[in-house]
Design a protein around this motif. Structure first.
Motif, short mmCIF file in Angstrom:
data_model
loop_
_atom_site.label_atom_id
_atom_site.label_comp_id
_atom_site.label_asym_id
_atom_site.label_seq_id
_atom_site.Cartn_x
_atom_site.Cartn_y
_atom_site.Cartn_z
N ASP A 66 41.43 -49.58 -33.75
CA ASP A 66 41.41 -51.08 -33.49
C ASP A 66 41.04 -51.85 -34.84
OD1 ASP A 66 41.99 -51.23 -30.74
OD2 ASP A 66 40.24 -49.91 -30.40
N THR A 67 41.65 -52.93 -34.90
CA THR A 67 41.47 -53.65 -36.33
C THR A 67 42.23 -53.17 -37.41
OG1 THR A 67 39.41 -52.99 -37.27
CG2 THR A 67 39.15 -54.42 -35.14
N LYS A 70 47.84 -53.73 -37.37
CA LYS A 70 49.21 -53.75 -36.82
C LYS A 70 49.73 -55.05 -36.68
CE LYS A 70 47.79 -50.87 -33.59
NZ LYS A 70 47.41 -52.13 -32.86
N LYS A 92 50.96 -50.46 -24.25
CA LYS A 92 49.46 -50.39 -23.96
C LYS A 92 49.38 -49.34 -22.90
CE LYS A 92 49.25 -55.10 -25.38
NZ LYS A 92 48.54 -55.62 -26.24
N PRO A 94 49.78 -46.96 -19.89
CA PRO A 94 50.88 -47.11 -19.02
C PRO A 94 50.67 -47.70 -17.68
CG PRO A 94 50.32 -44.87 -19.99
CD PRO A 94 49.26 -45.73 -20.44
N ARG A 106 59.26 -44.49 -21.48
CA ARG A 106 59.08 -46.01 -21.55
C ARG A 106 59.45 -46.15 -23.09
NH1 ARG A 106 53.10 -47.91 -22.21
NH2 ARG A 106 52.07 -46.10 -23.59
N ASN A 121 54.49 -51.21 -31.74
CA ASN A 121 53.29 -51.49 -32.37
C ASN A 121 52.58 -50.44 -31.11
OD1 ASN A 121 50.77 -52.62 -32.12
ND2 ASN A 121 51.29 -54.70 -31.46
N ARG A 122 52.20 -49.40 -31.56
CA ARG A 122 51.54 -48.43 -31.08
C ARG A 122 52.79 -47.60 -30.57
NH1 ARG A 122 45.89 -48.06 -30.46
NH2 ARG A 122 44.77 -50.03 -30.59
N GLU A 126 50.33 -42.52 -28.89
CA GLU A 126 49.08 -42.63 -28.09
C GLU A 126 48.95 -41.55 -27.10
OE1 GLU A 126 46.95 -45.16 -28.35
OE2 GLU A 126 47.93 -45.85 -30.29
N ARG A 193 37.44 -56.78 -27.55
CA ARG A 193 37.12 -56.13 -26.26
C ARG A 193 35.91 -55.47 -26.48
NH1 ARG A 193 41.96 -56.15 -23.07
NH2 ARG A 193 43.64 -57.14 -24.34
#
Ligand code: ATP
Ligand code: MG
Length: 267
Positions: A66-67, A70, A92, A94, A106, A121-122, A126, A193
């Motif tokens: 995170d941060t 990306k 994100k 799934p 996906r 983006n990811r 993951e 978040r």
């Protein structure tokens, strides 16, 4: 920039990679930005060629904590390219439907078509990162995925895809500053978040998972690059350079018209 390439089969220890590295541009942000502008113009032309030629496919995978930046890379490195030929696919957690299928279902749907450049983006990574760290599936399931991912990417490459994978490497202190900035700035708060703080507690586990990803899935046809990402301007410069160099190596050409245009006169 080849020094950031993970050689296929090399065992990666992330503590040996300095996230604050700025290569030859020691303190030289201005020089780096000037260089970046030039690369950005080249990328525009190369992407137009890719689009015009309609033969090859380009897939760019972005992974980071995170941060990690990306979104910044997508905004800055791809600034100026023709949106008609470039697409961003963000992955994100799934959905229920996605969970009914295998984890690559996906992903495959978002793979680039001829002439297209797609930025992940990811990604499917993951499924061996967050999924591993949070025990979302048992080890015997995620452990098999390294081979599966290698097979999948080889299949894409054998079918015309050029694949580049970037891990944006920041350190824990840099993440703290960036999270704090998100908290303090009302225009950035929407990105914050509370869950990010839980992930931050698992930093060491994530680093271990990333080391496995980088050690097991860098291939000639789908290389990983470890991008020093504490300095945003250097991060962008590294990615631009690698991208431009890779696209130049494809030696793309504008296609001839499919019709015979000799002697055509426009009245
Ligand atoms: P930013 O870095 O700007 O916060 P983001 O990519 O983290 O953006 P979010 O909506 O905050 O976007 O988070 C997406 C979340 O989805 C991440 O925590 C990611 O780990 C998670 N995710 C992605 N793929 C999977 C997957 N296959 N299984 C479980 N979680 C996943
Ligand atoms: Mg997030």
């Amino acid at each position: 920039m080849k020094r950031y390439l993970v050689k296929p089969g090399a065992k990666v220890n992330l503590s040996e990679f300095d996230p604050a590295d700025t290569g030859e541009f020691k303190g030289g942000k201005e020089a780096a930005l000037a260089e970046f502008e030039k690369l950005n113009k080249k990328l525009e032309t190369l992407q137009e060629l890719l689009f015009a030629e309609r033969k090859r496919k380009v897939l760019i995978v972005l992974q980071a904590m995170d941060t990690g930046g990306k979104d910044g890379v997508i905004r800055r490195v791809f600034d100026g390219v023709n949106p008609a030929g470039v697409r961003v696919a963000s992955f994100k957690a799934p959905t229920a439907e996605e969970l009914e299928h295998d984890y690559l279902w996906r992903i495959h749907k978002q793979a680039p078509g001829k002439g297209e450049m797609v930025i992940f983006n990811r990604s499917h990574y993951e499924d061996v990162l967050i999924v591993r760290v949070h025990n979302l599936v048992p080890p015997e399931v995620w452990k098999k995925r390294f081979d599966q991912i290698n097979d999948f990417e080889r299949m894409l490459a054998e079918n015309g895809a050029t694949i580049l994978k970037f891990y944006l490497h920041i350190d824990k202190d840099e993440q703290k500053e960036r999270l704090q900035a998100r908290l303090d700035d009302p225009t950035k708060r929407w990105k914050f978040r509370l869950g990010d703080l839980d992930e931050r507690k698992l930093w060491d586990e994530y680093m271990k998972a990333y080391e496995d990803v980088l050690s097991k899935t860098s291939a000639e046809h789908a290389p990983w690059y470890i991008v020093p990402a504490n300095r945003k301007w250097y991060r962008d410069l590294v990615i631009s350079s690698i991208l431009v160099e890779t696209l130049e190596d494809l030696k793309m050409k504008y296609p001839e018209s499919e019709e015979n245009l000799n002697g055509v006169v426009i009245e």
